[in-house]
Design a protein around this motif. Structure first.
Motif: not given
Length: 195
Positions: A1-4
């Motif tokens: 989620x962080x990368x998104x």
């Protein structure tokens, strides 16, 4: 989620840069062009108009026109934001605005010719019918010939004869077929046809 989330943030900044490079800031562009036109107008007043200045002024006016069209498009899209976010569904917003409109258009009471306030729907309907019957009824008015003679004739006898002449089917066909199918006819928005 962080990368998104990081990728979306990166994408947002890239799209903003692309928007500024490709479309430019409409409001800044408009202010810049208006400033250049103002400076050129001052120069024209001071030195007089030359063909080069005329061409430059014409070019700036075309640029301003295009920028104003882009600004109008921006505001048109911005005004639809609420509709786009709400969508085409039967939302609470849609229902409440319809209810308010219905309440504003509703006649809940009227005052009759005697000054009485009528609240009952049947009495309101009866009074409305009576009012419009009296308003639209024809009363016989006797006009003195001396008064009529004071009004100057605005239509000549020849014009009156032409206006009173019966029209032909060909004239009627020409008028009807000359009207644009999706526009109001005539220079003032309407044409009156007498049958």
């Amino acid at each position: 989620m962080f990368q998104l989330v990081k990728k979306l943030g990166f994408l947002k900044s890239r799209i903003k840069d692309w928007n500024v490079r490709h479309f430019k800031n409409v409001f800044g562009e408009k202010a810049r062009i208006q400033g250049e036109i103002e400076q050129l107008n001052k120069k024209i007043v001071a030195l007089g108009m030359s063909s080069a200045m005329y061409d430059e002024l014409k070019s700036l006016n075309i640029q301003l026109s295009e920028t104003l069209a882009r600004e109008e498009s921006y505001w048109r899209k911005k005004s639809r934001d609420l509709w786009l976010s709400e969508g085409d569904r039967n939302t609470k917003l849609f229902h409440s605005s319809s209810k308010l409109k219905r309440l504003r258009k509703r006649i809940s009471c009227i005052v009759d010719s005697n000054g009485n306030t009528l609240i009952d729907e049947d009495k309101i309907a009866t009074e409305a019918v009576r009012f419009f019957k009296s308003l639209l009824s024809v009363e016989m008015v006797v006009v003195d010939d001396e008064f009529v003679n004071l009004i100057p004739p605005l239509v000549s006898q020849e014009d009156n004869k032409m206006l009173m002449a019966p029209f032909s089917l060909a004239e009627l066909k020409e008028i009807v077929f000359s009207m644009h199918p999706e526009k109001a006819p005539g220079p003032d928005g309407f044409t009156v046809l007498f049958f």
